[in-house]
Scaffold this motif. Structure first.
Motif, PDB file in Angstrom:
ATOM      1  N   SER A 449     -11.157 -25.380 -31.610  1.00  0.00           N
ATOM      2  CA  SER A 449     -10.566 -24.209 -30.966  1.00  0.00           C
ATOM      3  C   SER A 449      -9.479 -23.560 -31.825  1.00  0.00           C
ATOM      4  O   SER A 449      -9.290 -22.341 -31.780  1.00  0.00           O
ATOM      5  CB  SER A 449      -9.980 -24.597 -29.612  1.00  0.00           C
ATOM      6  N   PHE A 450      -8.752 -24.387 -32.609  1.00  0.00           N
ATOM      7  CA  PHE A 450      -7.663 -23.880 -33.439  1.00  0.00           C
ATOM      8  C   PHE A 450      -7.834 -24.366 -34.878  1.00  0.00           C
ATOM      9  O   PHE A 450      -7.088 -25.235 -35.361  1.00  0.00           O
ATOM     10  CB  PHE A 450      -6.308 -24.345 -32.888  1.00  0.00           C
ATOM     11  N   PRO A 451      -8.814 -23.834 -35.565  1.00  0.00           N
ATOM     12  CA  PRO A 451      -9.052 -24.309 -36.941  1.00  0.00           C
ATOM     13  C   PRO A 451      -7.907 -23.989 -37.894  1.00  0.00           C
ATOM     14  O   PRO A 451      -7.768 -24.627 -38.938  1.00  0.00           O
ATOM     15  CB  PRO A 451     -10.343 -23.565 -37.324  1.00  0.00           C
ATOM     16  N   GLN A 452      -7.061 -23.014 -37.522  1.00  0.00           N
ATOM     17  CA  GLN A 452      -5.976 -22.632 -38.419  1.00  0.00           C
ATOM     18  C   GLN A 452      -4.885 -23.700 -38.516  1.00  0.00           C
ATOM     19  O   GLN A 452      -4.140 -23.726 -39.502  1.00  0.00           O
ATOM     20  CB  GLN A 452      -5.359 -21.303 -37.968  1.00  0.00           C
ATOM     21  N   VAL A 453      -4.740 -24.561 -37.514  1.00  0.00           N
ATOM     22  CA  VAL A 453      -3.708 -25.613 -37.551  1.00  0.00           C
ATOM     23  C   VAL A 453      -4.319 -26.982 -37.844  1.00  0.00           C
ATOM     24  O   VAL A 453      -3.685 -27.852 -38.441  1.00  0.00           O
ATOM     25  CB  VAL A 453      -2.896 -25.650 -36.257  1.00  0.00           C
ATOM     26  N   GLY A 454      -5.551 -27.221 -37.361  1.00  0.00           N
ATOM     27  CA  GLY A 454      -6.289 -28.427 -37.738  1.00  0.00           C
ATOM     28  C   GLY A 454      -5.828 -29.709 -37.062  1.00  0.00           C
ATOM     29  O   GLY A 454      -4.903 -29.721 -36.248  1.00  0.00           O
ATOM     30  N   PRO A 455      -6.462 -30.828 -37.453  1.00  0.00           N
ATOM     31  CA  PRO A 455      -6.208 -32.118 -36.798  1.00  0.00           C
ATOM     32  C   PRO A 455      -4.818 -32.687 -37.062  1.00  0.00           C
ATOM     33  O   PRO A 455      -4.318 -33.480 -36.268  1.00  0.00           O
ATOM     34  CB  PRO A 455      -7.298 -33.027 -37.377  1.00  0.00           C
ATOM     35  N   TYR A 456      -4.185 -32.301 -38.194  1.00  0.00           N
ATOM     36  CA  TYR A 456      -2.858 -32.847 -38.486  1.00  0.00           C
ATOM     37  C   TYR A 456      -1.855 -32.406 -37.425  1.00  0.00           C
ATOM     38  O   TYR A 456      -1.047 -33.215 -36.932  1.00  0.00           O
ATOM     39  CB  TYR A 456      -2.388 -32.424 -39.866  1.00  0.00           C
ATOM     40  N   TYR A 457      -1.923 -31.134 -37.073  1.00  0.00           N
ATOM     41  CA  TYR A 457      -1.027 -30.610 -36.054  1.00  0.00           C
ATOM     42  C   TYR A 457      -1.295 -31.301 -34.721  1.00  0.00           C
ATOM     43  O   TYR A 457      -0.368 -31.636 -33.983  1.00  0.00           O
ATOM     44  CB  TYR A 457      -1.227 -29.098 -35.932  1.00  0.00           C
ATOM     45  N   TRP A 458      -2.595 -31.496 -34.417  1.00  0.00           N
ATOM     46  CA  TRP A 458      -2.952 -32.188 -33.169  1.00  0.00           C
ATOM     47  C   TRP A 458      -2.347 -33.590 -33.125  1.00  0.00           C
ATOM     48  O   TRP A 458      -1.742 -33.993 -32.139  1.00  0.00           O
ATOM     49  CB  TRP A 458      -4.478 -32.266 -33.052  1.00  0.00           C
ATOM     50  N   GLU A 459      -2.505 -34.351 -34.204  1.00  0.00           N
ATOM     51  CA  GLU A 459      -2.011 -35.722 -34.227  1.00  0.00           C
ATOM     52  C   GLU A 459      -0.494 -35.781 -34.129  1.00  0.00           C
ATOM     53  O   GLU A 459       0.075 -36.667 -33.492  1.00  0.00           O
ATOM     54  CB  GLU A 459      -2.484 -36.423 -35.497  1.00  0.00           C
ATOM     55  N   LEU A 460       0.160 -34.813 -34.746  1.00  0.00           N
ATOM     56  CA  LEU A 460       1.619 -34.787 -34.746  1.00  0.00           C
ATOM     57  C   LEU A 460       2.174 -34.641 -33.331  1.00  0.00           C
ATOM     58  O   LEU A 460       3.182 -35.278 -32.983  1.00  0.00           O
ATOM     59  CB  LEU A 460       2.108 -33.630 -35.622  1.00  0.00           C
ATOM     60  N   HIS A 461       1.508 -33.863 -32.481  1.00  0.00           N
ATOM     61  CA  HIS A 461       2.041 -33.583 -31.154  1.00  0.00           C
ATOM     62  C   HIS A 461       1.338 -34.375 -30.043  1.00  0.00           C
ATOM     63  O   HIS A 461       1.942 -34.626 -28.999  1.00  0.00           O
ATOM     64  CB  HIS A 461       1.942 -32.078 -30.861  1.00  0.00           C
ATOM     65  N   PHE A 462       0.088 -34.738 -30.231  1.00  0.00           N
ATOM     66  CA  PHE A 462      -0.634 -35.487 -29.199  1.00  0.00           C
ATOM     67  C   PHE A 462       0.048 -36.823 -28.902  1.00  0.00           C
ATOM     68  O   PHE A 462       0.146 -37.236 -27.746  1.00  0.00           O
ATOM     69  CB  PHE A 462      -2.080 -35.724 -29.657  1.00  0.00           C
TER      70      PHE A 462
END
Length: 536
Positions: A449-462
């Motif tokens: 859904s948000f390819p511009q931020v990617g999995p790193y951003y997800w892991e940082l906040h999840f």
């Protein structure tokens, strides 16, 4: 039977008679036997005949030690003792006979091989005073099977009826009982097969010199092998010995049980039909809860067999099919929690850039602490609880539970304890698998859904509300583990006792499965509600 080498031949034990003294048996409000005295002679075959409903099966279960004196349905008084041909002293008669039973439906353990069934009996064989284990076991399981001509490479489920009969006899004799009971051994067989079974019983008694008691309505097939015959007379409520010269008169002497169907019966009220069973189940649950600490005392006769049954229930509870079940659940809850949160966010264009990190941390917290634990334990309770209730219910209905009891093994040793271990260990592991799957699909859904931020951003906040640098485990892991353990323990207890309840038909097994799903699901939801009041 095959001839056996004298070097491995098992020594013949001294035969014991079985004596009934002043025996009275009642089933509900009906008296089956009243103040009966009878002797089943040592080393002989005694046949008990009677019409359907006369109480033959009840008497057999009583002789096997499967009926408590003051049971819910069956009550009895009097004495059942053993004696032997040379010693009829009071001390000899006071000894409790070791009784084995060949069940009508064989009661074989389908999950074990033919050799495993016999080995189970060998490992739990009756140990007589002054007899060492080495003296007791002169034959191996393989030798028993070879002697009784039972295939060793064919699974128990695929054995023929005659082969199962031989295997049941081998297992019973391997336990070295003083008395062997046969429950309707020719039931459901044609005339030719019945004669073969009768010859097998006669040959077994001749080879092993065990006192044998055969309960049957098939007098034509089994009377010819008898040394003594009793008639269970339901009208006189007696065991009547029939002299040999009168055996031809047995068809005329057999009296059907009294028909109680024409008696006026009271129609139960709605309260008795619906409220009564609910109160009975609730009371049973309370009794089970109070007995739980005692039932969980880790005492088992043989640790090897406890481990084997534990592995059986571990596969049933947390096997590959359960993995797939929980993985799919994790995929569903992880995807929906992530995708639809961002998909239907109010004023998405304006609020999403501001709330994306907070939403991710909330999703991670909700999945780990609430959503996956609730969904995972509910699915484990429904799927695995039903599977265990079905397994125990089939064992109860098929007589395997009674077979354990006749070998001196408490069902809680090889059924309840392994089931509890399987659930207490398996439930947290399955829930963790579901969470890791939900975590993975959440990352995939967010990154797509948000390819511009990617999995790193997800892991940082999840993981922001779950990870604390000062501790190795996620925040709140104690609460998650506690909920899993309590839910697993409760599910195991409910499934075991529902499965162990008396089963008179296959529909009873089906009802126990349905009841297990209902009660385990309600229990799990209650646990999560109560824990949530303290957790948050």
């Amino acid at each position: 039977m095959n001839d056996v080498d004298e070097t491995i031949a098992t020594p013949l034990p001294q035969a014991h008679s079985l004596c009934l003294s002043n025996l009275t048996v009642t089933a509900g409000d009906q008296c089956l036997l009243r103040e009966v005295d009878a002797v089943f002679p040592a080393g002989k075959i005694t046949v008990i005949v009677g019409g359907s409903g006369a109480g033959k099966s009840v008497l057999l279960r009583l002789l096997a030690g499967l009926c408590p004196r003051h049971g819910d349905a069956i009550r009895w008084s009097g004495k059942i003792t053993a004696g032997n041909g040379s010693d009829q002293s009071e001390a000899a008669k006071a000894a409790k006979p070791a009784v084995g039973i060949v069940f009508q439906q064989f009661a074989l353990f389908d999950e074990l091989s033919a050799r495993g069934n016999v080995q189970f009996a060998l490992d739990h064989a009756y140990r007589r005073k002054g007899q060492s284990k080495r003296d007791q076991q002169s034959w191996t399981a393989k030798q028993w099977l070879e002697h009784l001509q039972v295939p060793q490479k064919t699974s128990v489920a695929h054995l023929s009826g005659g082969q199962k009969q031989r295997l049941a006899i081998a297992r019973t004799l391997a336990a070295s009982p003083d008395v062997v009971l046969y429950d309707e051994p020719t039931s459901g067989l044609d005339a030719a097969s019945g004669r073969l079974v009768a010859e097998l019983i006669r040959q077994t008694q001749a080879d092993y010199h065990r006192t044998s008691v055969v309960v049957t309505h098939d007098y034509e097939t089994l009377i010819p092998i008898a040394d003594k015959v009793y008639l269970l007379d339901p009208q006189a409520e007696r065991l009547v010995e029939i002299e040999r010269e009168r055996w031809a008169e047995i068809p005329e002497l057999m009296i059907p049980a009294r028909d109680r169907g024409d008696q006026e019966t009271e129609v139960p009220s709605l309260t008795e039909r619906f409220v009564g069973p609910v109160l009975e189940q609730t009371g049973g649950a309370l009794i089970a809860a109070l007995r739980l600490p005692l039932d969980l005392i880790p005492w088992v006769p043989r640790h090897r067999w406890a481990a084997r049954f534990t592995m059986h229930y571990a596969r049933l509870v947390a096997g590959p099919s359960a993995w797939l079940y929980l993985i799919i659940a994790g995929l569903i809850v992880g995807f929906t929690a992530t995708y639809f949160t961002f998909r239907f966010l109010p004023f998405r264009v304006y609020t999403q850039p501001l709330l994306i990190d907070e939403l991710l941390s909330s999703i991670g917290f909700a999945l780990y602490r609430v959503l996956v634990p609730i969904l995972g334990t509910i699915l484990v309770a429904a799927r695995c609880g039903a599977a265990v209730a079905a397994d125990v219910g089939v064992k109860q209905y098929g007589g395997q539970v009674d077979a354990m009891k006749t070998l001196g093994v408490s069902p809680r040793a090889y059924l309840f304890l392994p089931i509890v271990v399987a659930f207490v260990v398996g439930t947290p592991l399955l829930e963790m698998l579901a969470f890791e799957t939900a975590r993975l699909i959440s990352m995939v859904a967010f990154s797509t859904s948000f390819p511009q931020v990617g999995p790193y951003y997800w892991e940082l906040h999840f993981d922001r509300n779950l990870i604390d640098a000062s501790q190795a485990m996620p925040i709140g892991w104690q609460w998650v583990l506690a909920k899993n353990v309590v839910c697993g323990l409760g599910t195991a207890t409910i499934a075991y006792y529902k499965g162990l309840a008396p089963k008179r038909s296959a529909s009873d097994v089906s009802r126990s499965i349905t009841s297990t799903v209902l009660w385990t699901t309600l229990f799990v939801l209650t646990v999560h509600l109560v824990v949530a009041l303290f957790e948050f």
